[in-house]
Design a protein around this motif. Sequence first.
Motif, mmCIF file in Angstrom:
data_model
loop_
_atom_site.group_PDB
_atom_site.id
_atom_site.type_symbol
_atom_site.label_atom_id
_atom_site.label_comp_id
_atom_site.label_asym_id
_atom_site.label_seq_id
_atom_site.Cartn_x
_atom_site.Cartn_y
_atom_site.Cartn_z
ATOM 1 N N ALA A 155 37.365 34.736 47.539
ATOM 2 C CA ALA A 155 37.368 36.191 47.441
ATOM 3 C C ALA A 155 36.864 36.646 46.070
ATOM 4 O O ALA A 155 36.187 37.667 45.953
ATOM 5 C CB ALA A 155 38.768 36.737 47.678
ATOM 6 N N ARG A 156 37.146 35.852 45.048
ATOM 7 C CA ARG A 156 36.783 36.223 43.676
ATOM 8 C C ARG A 156 35.275 36.281 43.486
ATOM 9 O O ARG A 156 34.765 37.045 42.667
ATOM 10 C CB ARG A 156 37.425 35.217 42.705
ATOM 11 N N ARG A 157 34.529 35.517 44.281
ATOM 12 C CA ARG A 157 33.080 35.480 44.133
ATOM 13 C C ARG A 157 32.428 36.824 44.439
ATOM 14 O O ARG A 157 31.312 37.090 44.001
ATOM 15 C CB ARG A 157 32.486 34.411 45.057
ATOM 16 N N THR A 158 33.098 37.647 45.189
ATOM 17 C CA THR A 158 32.528 38.946 45.560
ATOM 18 C C THR A 158 32.879 40.040 44.556
ATOM 19 O O THR A 158 32.439 41.172 44.710
ATOM 20 C CB THR A 158 33.030 39.364 46.950
ATOM 21 N N LEU A 159 33.688 39.697 43.543
ATOM 22 C CA LEU A 159 34.152 40.690 42.582
ATOM 23 C C LEU A 159 33.559 40.398 41.208
ATOM 24 O O LEU A 159 33.408 39.238 40.826
ATOM 25 C CB LEU A 159 35.676 40.685 42.496
ATOM 26 N N SER A 160 33.234 41.439 40.463
ATOM 27 C CA SER A 160 32.678 41.260 39.123
ATOM 28 C C SER A 160 33.179 42.349 38.194
ATOM 29 O O SER A 160 33.149 43.538 38.546
ATOM 30 C CB SER A 160 31.145 41.285 39.168
ATOM 31 N N LEU A 161 33.622 41.932 37.029
ATOM 32 C CA LEU A 161 34.043 42.896 36.018
ATOM 33 C C LEU A 161 32.885 43.804 35.596
ATOM 34 O O LEU A 161 33.088 44.956 35.227
ATOM 35 C CB LEU A 161 34.579 42.159 34.790
ATOM 36 N N PHE A 162 31.676 43.274 35.665
ATOM 37 C CA PHE A 162 30.520 44.016 35.166
ATOM 38 C C PHE A 162 30.069 45.123 36.106
ATOM 39 O O PHE A 162 29.145 45.872 35.784
ATOM 40 C CB PHE A 162 29.372 43.045 34.870
ATOM 41 N N ASN A 163 30.724 45.230 37.269
ATOM 42 C CA ASN A 163 30.462 46.360 38.157
ATOM 43 C C ASN A 163 31.252 47.595 37.756
ATOM 44 O O ASN A 163 31.097 48.651 38.367
ATOM 45 C CB ASN A 163 30.809 45.994 39.603
ATOM 46 N N HIS A 164 32.101 47.456 36.748
ATOM 47 C CA HIS A 164 32.989 48.550 36.347
ATOM 48 C C HIS A 164 32.544 49.109 35.004
ATOM 49 O O HIS A 164 32.855 48.564 33.941
ATOM 50 C CB HIS A 164 34.439 48.053 36.282
ATOM 51 N N ARG A 165 31.797 50.214 35.065
ATOM 52 C CA ARG A 165 31.272 50.849 33.860
ATOM 53 C C ARG A 165 32.381 51.227 32.896
ATOM 54 O O ARG A 165 32.252 51.056 31.678
ATOM 55 C CB ARG A 165 30.473 52.094 34.251
ATOM 56 N N ASN A 166 33.489 51.744 33.433
ATOM 57 C CA ASN A 166 34.576 52.171 32.559
ATOM 58 C C ASN A 166 35.153 51.005 31.763
ATOM 59 O O ASN A 166 35.593 51.178 30.619
ATOM 60 C CB ASN A 166 35.678 52.873 33.359
ATOM 61 N N LEU A 167 35.117 49.793 32.329
ATOM 62 C CA LEU A 167 35.609 48.625 31.605
ATOM 63 C C LEU A 167 34.627 48.197 30.517
ATOM 64 O O LEU A 167 35.022 48.000 29.361
ATOM 65 C CB LEU A 167 35.852 47.458 32.564
ATOM 66 N N ILE A 168 33.366 48.060 30.879
ATOM 67 C CA ILE A 168 32.377 47.559 29.920
ATOM 68 C C ILE A 168 32.224 48.514 28.748
ATOM 69 O O ILE A 168 32.244 48.109 27.579
ATOM 70 C CB ILE A 168 31.016 47.343 30.621
ATOM 71 N N SER B 1 34.224 56.889 30.675
ATOM 72 C CA SER B 1 35.502 56.432 31.236
ATOM 73 C C SER B 1 35.612 56.629 32.738
ATOM 74 O O SER B 1 36.603 56.220 33.343
ATOM 75 C CB SER B 1 36.659 57.177 30.556
ATOM 76 N N ARG B 2 34.611 57.239 33.357
ATOM 77 C CA ARG B 2 34.687 57.469 34.797
ATOM 78 C C ARG B 2 34.573 56.154 35.555
ATOM 79 O O ARG B 2 33.587 55.433 35.404
ATOM 80 C CB ARG B 2 33.570 58.413 35.249
ATOM 81 N N PRO B 3 35.559 55.791 36.385
ATOM 82 C CA PRO B 3 35.486 54.524 37.122
ATOM 83 C C PRO B 3 34.381 54.564 38.166
ATOM 84 O O PRO B 3 34.118 55.600 38.775
ATOM 85 C CB PRO B 3 36.875 54.402 37.761
ATOM 86 N N THR B 4 33.729 53.425 38.364
ATOM 87 C CA THR B 4 32.600 53.372 39.296
ATOM 88 C C THR B 4 32.928 52.649 40.593
ATOM 89 O O THR B 4 32.325 52.906 41.613
ATOM 90 C CB THR B 4 31.403 52.665 38.636
#
Length: 431
Positions: free
Chosen positions: A232-245, A416-419
């Motif tokens: 399941a983790r393979r489909t998730l990426s921290l870099f898809n979250h602009r607010n985090l980066i 800060s807007r979550p994507t």
Amino acid sequence: MAGPAPAAHQPSTRYGPALALLTTLFFMWGFISVINGTLLPHLRSVFELSYFQTGLIESVWFIGYLLASIPAAKLIERIGYQRALTTGLLVMTTGSLGMILAAYLISYPVTVASLFVVSCGIALLQVAANPYVAVIGPPETSEQRLTLVQAFNTTGDVLAVIFGKYLILGRTTAGTAAQGTQLTHAQRMADAHATELPYLIVAIVLGILAFLIARAKLPALGGATARVAAEARRTLSLFNHRNLILGCVGIALCVLAEIGVGSYFVNFVSQPSVANITQEHAATYLIFFWAGMMVGRFAAAALMRRIAPERVLAMFALLATAGSLVAVFVPGPAAMYGLIAVGLGISLMFPTIFALAIRGLGPLTEEGSGLLIMSIAGGALASLQGKIGDLYGLHWGFLVTAGCALYVLFYALWGSRPTEALPEERLRAPA
């Protein structure tokens, strides 16, 4: 199918004792970090360092965050939050004992190595405690909750300045002499021993806290303490979250702003062109800087009940920008008061950016938290501010502070807007 009931629906008393105990950790790592504000002028005198060399000590401190944060997240996964917190406290205790040895040997390398060990222990505590506080309650109040707990962190900051003022600067020749006084070799060597007693006290307190945490009954966070299955983790990426980066950049810069002011405040204010006072007296005004941090966090937590966290963050970022520019361009005591105002402005930046950055991460919260804590290493750039001070004058270095505050303003208004939101309920402790 409905998932487990979120922790937000549990009685508040379930987490009250745990939060109260964790507040002491926030207090202690704030206390120890801010001792550097009085320790660095002391070390600069003892070892006859330039501003750049003094900043390098601070840089090594933050390299500890850079190197320890990701291993800390993996350690938490392996041994759990409670044992990780105890381990972090024991690492900090070891580093504090090393500072006693460094003072006894009058050794610059041992001093730097001991501070590095302390910072690694703090990184472990931060990776564990910040997400814990953020996710155990309702998601809509996570920013308010983390800001409130961080206010107690800043209470430690204020007391650390008082502690350093009387037990470090107040007990040394350099700390009580007029600006520009040349010390003899014998006086500098005598001053070097002034850190033995303060760090002995710190080591004892940390040891007691480690014992209390080890014996306490802290609630598990359920899914938050386990990683998503590999498939399941393979489909998730921290870099898809602009607010985090973008939040990682914000954390790096707000820490740089805080450390840049805290580290150079005493030297800046004691200059004849600013307040023309002794370092010990300047430390008194440094107390007001950290007090502004404390008051700002309590005030921000209250404001967030009525105003969106992003808007509160934007208002405070504007204040920090204005205070920094006053320090750069206005001579005399007004420059000092500008820096004190910066403390109020940057007060809520770290906890608010942290909470906004992990918003919507769901099962990625643990990894995202590790990335954010690693970003604290941005404080290492304070040595560059010191280089500006060596070349052009300390006041020009606070343009860096203004730039950091302007980026936080950008983050508050847009970054800060979550994507991509992931299921928050997968984070929560079971009913």
